[in-house]
Structures are given as structure tokens and as C-alpha cells.
Design a protein around this motif. Structure first.
Motif, PDB file in Angstrom:
ATOM      1  N   ARG A   9       0.823  -1.215   0.000  1.00 32.09           N
ATOM      2  CA  ARG A   9       0.000   0.000   0.000  1.00 32.09           C
ATOM      3  C   ARG A   9       0.857   1.265   0.000  1.00 32.09           C
ATOM      4  O   ARG A   9       0.537   2.250  -0.658  1.00 32.09           O
ATOM      5  CB  ARG A   9      -0.940   0.011   1.206  1.00 32.09           C
ATOM      6  N   LEU A  10       1.955   1.245   0.750  1.00 31.51           N
ATOM      7  CA  LEU A  10       2.856   2.392   0.784  1.00 31.51           C
ATOM      8  C   LEU A  10       3.506   2.583  -0.576  1.00 31.51           C
ATOM      9  O   LEU A  10       3.623   3.709  -1.065  1.00 31.51           O
ATOM     10  CB  LEU A  10       3.914   2.180   1.869  1.00 31.51           C
ATOM     11  N   LEU A 102       5.151   2.889  11.438  1.00 27.47           N
ATOM     12  CA  LEU A 102       4.792   3.331  10.093  1.00 27.47           C
ATOM     13  C   LEU A 102       4.403   4.801  10.095  1.00 27.47           C
ATOM     14  O   LEU A 102       4.907   5.586   9.290  1.00 27.47           O
ATOM     15  CB  LEU A 102       3.640   2.476   9.547  1.00 27.47           C
ATOM     16  N   LEU A 103       3.509   5.191  11.011  1.00 24.48           N
ATOM     17  CA  LEU A 103       3.060   6.584  11.066  1.00 24.48           C
ATOM     18  C   LEU A 103       4.229   7.531  11.328  1.00 24.48           C
ATOM     19  O   LEU A 103       4.369   8.554  10.650  1.00 24.48           O
ATOM     20  CB  LEU A 103       2.004   6.767  12.155  1.00 24.48           C
ATOM     21  N   ILE A 120      -4.746  13.903   5.799  1.00 25.15           N
ATOM     22  CA  ILE A 120      -4.616  12.576   5.185  1.00 25.15           C
ATOM     23  C   ILE A 120      -5.677  11.635   5.758  1.00 25.15           C
ATOM     24  O   ILE A 120      -6.341  10.902   5.013  1.00 25.15           O
ATOM     25  CB  ILE A 120      -3.189  12.022   5.382  1.00 25.15           C
ATOM     26  N   PHE A 121      -5.842  11.656   7.080  1.00 26.02           N
ATOM     27  CA  PHE A 121      -6.886  10.829   7.685  1.00 26.02           C
ATOM     28  C   PHE A 121      -8.268  11.271   7.198  1.00 26.02           C
ATOM     29  O   PHE A 121      -9.143  10.440   6.938  1.00 26.02           O
ATOM     30  CB  PHE A 121      -6.819  10.879   9.218  1.00 26.02           C
ATOM     31  N   ALA A 122      -8.478  12.576   7.057  1.00 23.47           N
ATOM     32  CA  ALA A 122      -9.770  13.089   6.580  1.00 23.47           C
ATOM     33  C   ALA A 122     -10.029  12.644   5.140  1.00 23.47           C
ATOM     34  O   ALA A 122     -11.177  12.333   4.785  1.00 23.47           O
ATOM     35  CB  ALA A 122      -9.804  14.609   6.687  1.00 23.47           C
ATOM     36  N   ASN A 123      -8.977  12.593   4.305  1.00 19.91           N
ATOM     37  CA  ASN A 123      -9.119  12.113   2.924  1.00 19.91           C
ATOM     38  C   ASN A 123      -9.626  10.680   2.879  1.00 19.91           C
ATOM     39  O   ASN A 123     -10.303  10.279   1.936  1.00 19.91           O
ATOM     40  CB  ASN A 123      -7.787  12.189   2.178  1.00 19.91           C
ATOM     41  N   LEU A 157      -2.794   4.916   5.107  1.00 19.94           N
ATOM     42  CA  LEU A 157      -2.254   4.557   3.795  1.00 19.94           C
ATOM     43  C   LEU A 157      -3.246   4.873   2.679  1.00 19.94           C
ATOM     44  O   LEU A 157      -2.846   5.295   1.591  1.00 19.94           O
ATOM     45  CB  LEU A 157      -1.857   3.080   3.787  1.00 19.94           C
ATOM     46  N   LYS A 158      -4.528   4.700   2.952  1.00 19.95           N
ATOM     47  CA  LYS A 158      -5.567   5.038   1.971  1.00 19.95           C
ATOM     48  C   LYS A 158      -5.571   6.548   1.711  1.00 19.95           C
ATOM     49  O   LYS A 158      -5.613   6.991   0.561  1.00 19.95           O
ATOM     50  CB  LYS A 158      -6.932   4.584   2.496  1.00 19.95           C
ATOM     51  N   GLY A 159      -5.518   7.341   2.778  1.00 19.73           N
ATOM     52  CA  GLY A 159      -5.479   8.803   2.643  1.00 19.73           C
ATOM     53  C   GLY A 159      -4.215   9.280   1.952  1.00 19.73           C
ATOM     54  O   GLY A 159      -4.232  10.253   1.189  1.00 19.73           O
TER      55      GLY A 159
END
Length: 166
Positions: A9-10, A102-103, A120-123, A157-159
Motif C-alpha cells: 500500500r505504501l 509506520l506513522l 490525510i486521515f480526513a481524505n 495509507l488510503k489517505g
């Protein structure tokens, strides 16, 4: 969440090619080749996993080295300050949770601010407060430390993919 899934994902989010993956691993101190990177990233079903001997398992130490190499790749080698001895890259502490690692390391590598991380989390559709984020980024053993769950890592990772791939 498995380490291999986080690596995949990264890689997708930051659009890292196989040759760049090799360079990043090498910067982190793990010598791999392009075919070995392909074997590390190879997706398999659970039934096939027992039969598939050509796949390389990505260990926690390999992932840690990859994240260290990512920091060096994105920000350059940190020059020691005058009068300070050359310090090797800090390996993660034994008990440190891989999602927290990771974070922290991606935040450093991409020079993200707290506001950037919240965006990023909001995305990804997850609302995180500054306090929660601070607890995830703290050193293990601190009284306000919070272990990062798979949900936070997956959404981060999604954001990241939304932010960097559009």
C-alpha cells in the motif's frame, strides 16, 4: 494488518517503482535485488502460501530498514553536528508496534505536519483529533501513548494514496 500489505500500500501510495524499492532497501541496510523485491511483494492466497517457496517474507526488521531507507531517500543523509559522533540509524525498539512505527517514519520521510496528517486521515474518511494523533506518535512507555490499530494504519495509507495519487 500484515507487513507485506503495508509495504504494498505504501509503494502504491507513493508510486515507488521496483528499482526505487531496491535503492530504498539498500539505503536502509538491507541488500535486495529487483527479483527479490518482486518476490517480497508477491500476493498469494492462504492455501498457496504453504506451497509457494519462492516468496520472500518481509520481516519486521526488513520493514523497519525500508522505512529508514525511505527517510534517507526523501530527505537525504543527516549530517552529524560538529562535535557529535556518527550515530547509526536508530532501530525500532523491540516492543514498538509496527503501525505506530509506520506513522512516525512516514511523517518524518515526507516532512508532514500534524495538520497534513489530519488531512490525510480526513481524505480517507476518518476523523482523528490532534490529541489522538499525538498519542499515536508518542514514544512507547509514555503515559499518553496509544497503540495504533490496523484501522488507523489502513486509513492512513488510503489517505496517503488519495493525497499523492489524486
Amino acid at each position: 494488518m500484515e507487513i507485506k500489505d503495508m509495504l504494498i500500500r505504501l509503494r502504491y501510495a507513493l508510486e515507488i517503482k521496483n528499482k526505487e524499492m531496491v535503492e530504498i532497501f539498500n539505503l536502509g541496510g538491507v541488500e535486495v535485488t529487483v527479483p527479490e523485491v518482486v518476490q517480497i511483494l508477491k500476493k498469494t492466497d492462504d492455501e498457496e502460501e504453504e506451497e509457494n517457496d519462492d516468496q520472500i517474507k518481509c520481516t519486521t526488521s526488513m520493514f523497519d530498514s525500508f522505512l529508514n531507507g525511505l527517510i534517507i531517500n526523501k530527505r537525504g543523509v543527516q549530517e552529524p553536528k560538529p562535535g557529535m559522533p556518527n550515530a547509526p540509524a536508530q532501530p525500532s525498539q523491540k516492543g514498538e508496534h509496527i503501525n505506530n512505527l509506520l506513522l512516525k517514519r512516514v511523517k518524518i520521510a515526507l516532512s508532514l505536519t500534524t495538520e497534513d496528517m489530519l488531512d490525510i486521515f480526513a481524505n480517507a474518511g476518518l476523523t482523528v483529533t490532534k490529541g489522538e494523533l499525538g498519542a499515536l506518535l508518542r514514544k512507547e512507555g509514555h503515559k499518553n501513548y496509544k497503540e495504533c490499530g490496523d484501522k488507523f494504519a489502513r486509513n492512513f495509507l488510503k489517505g496517503l494514496a488519495v493525497r499523492y495519487r489524486g
